[in-house]
Design a protein around this motif. Structure first.
Motif, PDB file in Angstrom:
ATOM      1  N   GLN A  65       0.630  -1.115  -0.026  1.00  0.00           N
ATOM      2  CA  GLN A  65      -0.042   0.058   0.058  1.00  0.00           C
ATOM      3  C   GLN A  65       0.724   1.455   0.007  1.00  0.00           C
ATOM      4  O   GLN A  65       0.548   2.304  -0.649  1.00  0.00           O
ATOM      5  CB  GLN A  65      -1.103   0.049   1.159  1.00  0.00           C
ATOM      6  CG  GLN A  65      -2.173  -0.926   1.025  1.00  0.00           C
ATOM      7  CD  GLN A  65      -3.020  -0.796   2.372  1.00  0.00           C
ATOM      8  OE1 GLN A  65      -2.533  -1.491   3.168  1.00  0.00           O
ATOM      9  NE2 GLN A  65      -4.248  -0.429   2.094  1.00  0.00           N
ATOM     10  N   ARG A 138     -10.298  -2.033   0.701  1.00  0.00           N
ATOM     11  CA  ARG A 138      -9.302  -1.722   1.577  1.00  0.00           C
ATOM     12  C   ARG A 138      -8.534  -3.019   2.163  1.00  0.00           C
ATOM     13  O   ARG A 138      -7.471  -2.817   2.660  1.00  0.00           O
ATOM     14  CB  ARG A 138      -9.955  -1.223   3.014  1.00  0.00           C
ATOM     15  CG  ARG A 138     -10.676   0.072   2.358  1.00  0.00           C
ATOM     16  CD  ARG A 138     -11.399   0.700   3.761  1.00  0.00           C
ATOM     17  NE  ARG A 138     -12.007   2.006   3.585  1.00  0.00           N
ATOM     18  CZ  ARG A 138     -12.941   2.566   4.313  1.00  0.00           C
ATOM     19  NH1 ARG A 138     -13.486   1.929   5.075  1.00  0.00           N
ATOM     20  NH2 ARG A 138     -13.256   3.859   3.827  1.00  0.00           N
ATOM     21  N   GLU A 140      -9.820  -5.177   4.004  1.00  0.00           N
ATOM     22  CA  GLU A 140     -10.368  -5.522   5.401  1.00  0.00           C
ATOM     23  C   GLU A 140     -11.125  -6.980   5.305  1.00  0.00           C
ATOM     24  O   GLU A 140     -11.050  -7.679   6.572  1.00  0.00           O
ATOM     25  CB  GLU A 140     -11.324  -4.344   6.040  1.00  0.00           C
ATOM     26  CG  GLU A 140     -10.668  -3.211   6.173  1.00  0.00           C
ATOM     27  CD  GLU A 140     -11.508  -2.075   6.384  1.00  0.00           C
ATOM     28  OE1 GLU A 140     -10.778  -1.061   6.430  1.00  0.00           O
ATOM     29  OE2 GLU A 140     -12.715  -2.075   6.013  1.00  0.00           O
TER      30      GLU A 140
END
Length: 431
Positions: A65, A138, A140
């Protein structure tokens, strides 16, 4: 080894794409591949493997990221994407394929999440995107795609038997699915489930619908993980699942009733190419391992280095030629998707999907042979890579389906060819 952009397409890449390719090449070579042993060590053995996410993976994801190497797969057609073409992503996916188990997840570019994210991005409502696409982007949560069934020939998706019945403001789902990749992962929060909502529809391609099923919905039973040549791929796995009187709100339908077949065709086109792209990278690693093995001074037979034997040289040459042919086949398919869309590039996609996994298997088999008994052991990644590659001759449609489709598309040209004077029959005896 530094990744070399094929000269024929160098001018088709943006400066940003070239920069990402360079960063990704370094990341896979110096971070992902060296982390593979630690990943399996942290994963451990036994049942706990289905509950553990190795800490090294989370560390790699944070670094990816920070480098901008995140969600690269979602093309410039989507505002949520990385604004890359399929051709540009093709080379990036190849680089990821050199570390098949680590690099795709570390960059949030691993299946089945990539295909599912594309479904949400392309067909999802704002509410569906907010609840599911955002956390998937994301990294997640994770997801699974539930289509294949044990009791029917699922290569023909019109055969599926899982029932999706509307009762009031809910859909009730009943059926059995298997080979549902990713469903064993403790982070798997959502399934996209394919089933029949209108089994009596005269069009066999309008009988199916796709619904969103949260993984913790009552009635969802994950029965067992299935193995591929003995590998269970924990913690993601490929599970058999029963859906028994599973109820979800009508808002969980994607695109609308009877649109399931349309959605899966839109999902599978780019996804098939993503698999092929990674196969090229895996094949390159297999060849690299072979070259290292056969030039090892300690590996001598009959007074010669392994590399000095003619059969070994021939295997190396065949592998090099096949990989390069396969690469251009894949990149051409990616270019056609960019140019005319996945639906009109089905022939190019099908050719790549039918050929490239077999090329990977050929290269890996030669590398295994060069390694001797070590090649089929767990001491090298070759056996596991072979198992992954072999599944791709079945996943997203078996070879036979793609070959049949290619034949049909070619036959459509027959009338036009017959009308061309240059291919009319010639009486050679009168020349």
């Amino acid at each position: 080894m530094v990744y070399k952009i094929p000269s024929l397409i160098d001018n088709k890449l943006s400066p940003r794409a070239k920069d990402l390719i360079e960063k990704l090449d370094d990341f896979v070579k110096n971070d992902c591949i060296p982390s593979e042993a630690l990943y399996y060590e942290q994963l451990g053995k036994g049942e706990k493997r289905w509950k553990i996410i190795p800490p090294v993976m989370e560390k790699l994801k944070k670094k990816a990221q920070s480098l901008g190497l995140w969600n690269l797969f979602l093309s410039k057609d989507y505002p949520e994407g990385a604004n890359l073409s399929n051709l540009e992503y093709g080379m990036m996916a190849e680089i990821m394929g050199r570390s098949l188990r680590i690099a795709p997840e570390a960059t949030n570019c691993s299946p089945p999440d990539t295909g599912n994210m594309e479904v949400f991005a392309k067909y999802g409502t704002p509410a569906q995107k907010s609840r599911w696409l955002v956390p998937l982007l994301r990294g997640e949560i994770r997801s699974a795609f539930a289509m294949t069934e044990p009791n029917v020939a699922s290569s023909d998706a019109t055969n599926i038997e899982t029932s999706i019945q509307r009762i009031g403001n809910e859909y009730v789902i009943n059926g059995r699915k298997w080979w549902i990749s990713g469903s064993g992962d403790p982070r798997c929060a959502v399934y996209l489930v394919m089933g029949k909502s209108d089994p009596k529809n005269q069009s066999s391609h309008r009988q199916q619908s796709l619904v969103i099923v949260p993984a913790n919905t009552q009635g969802v039973q994950v029965m067992r993980p299935l193995t591929v040549f003995g590998y269970d791929d924990a913690p993601e796995g490929h599970c058999e699942i029963i859906f028994k009187d599973v109820r979800v709100p009508v808002e969980n339908i994607i695109l609308g009733e009877g649109r399931g077949f349309e959605i899966i065709q839109g999902r599978l086109g780019p996804g098939r190419i993503h698999h092929c792209m990674r196969c090229i990278g895996a094949a390159e690693r297999g060849l690299d391992l072979m070259l290292t093995r056969v030039t090892d001074p300690s590996r001598r037979t009959f007074g010669k280095l392994l590399a000095e034997h003619g059969t070994v040289k021939a295997d190396i040459a065949k592998s090099r030629m096949e990989i390069d042919q396969a690469r251009f086949l894949v990149l051409n398919a990616a270019h056609m998707i960019d140019k005319v869309g996945a639906k009109r590039a089905m022939k190019e996609i099908g050719m790549a999907k039918a050929i490239v996994p077999t090329v990977l298997l050929n290269v890996l088999d030669r590398s295994i042979q060069a390694h001797g008994a070590a090649g089929v052991s767990g001491d090298t990644p070759l056996a596991y890579m072979y198992a992954l590659g072999r599944t791709l001759r079945l996943a997203d449609g078996p070879d036979e389906i793609h070959i049949q489709q290619i034949g049909k598309l070619e036959l459509r040209r027959a009338k036009e060819i017959k009308e061309k004077s240059e291919v009319k029959s010639i009486n050679v005896s009168k020349l």
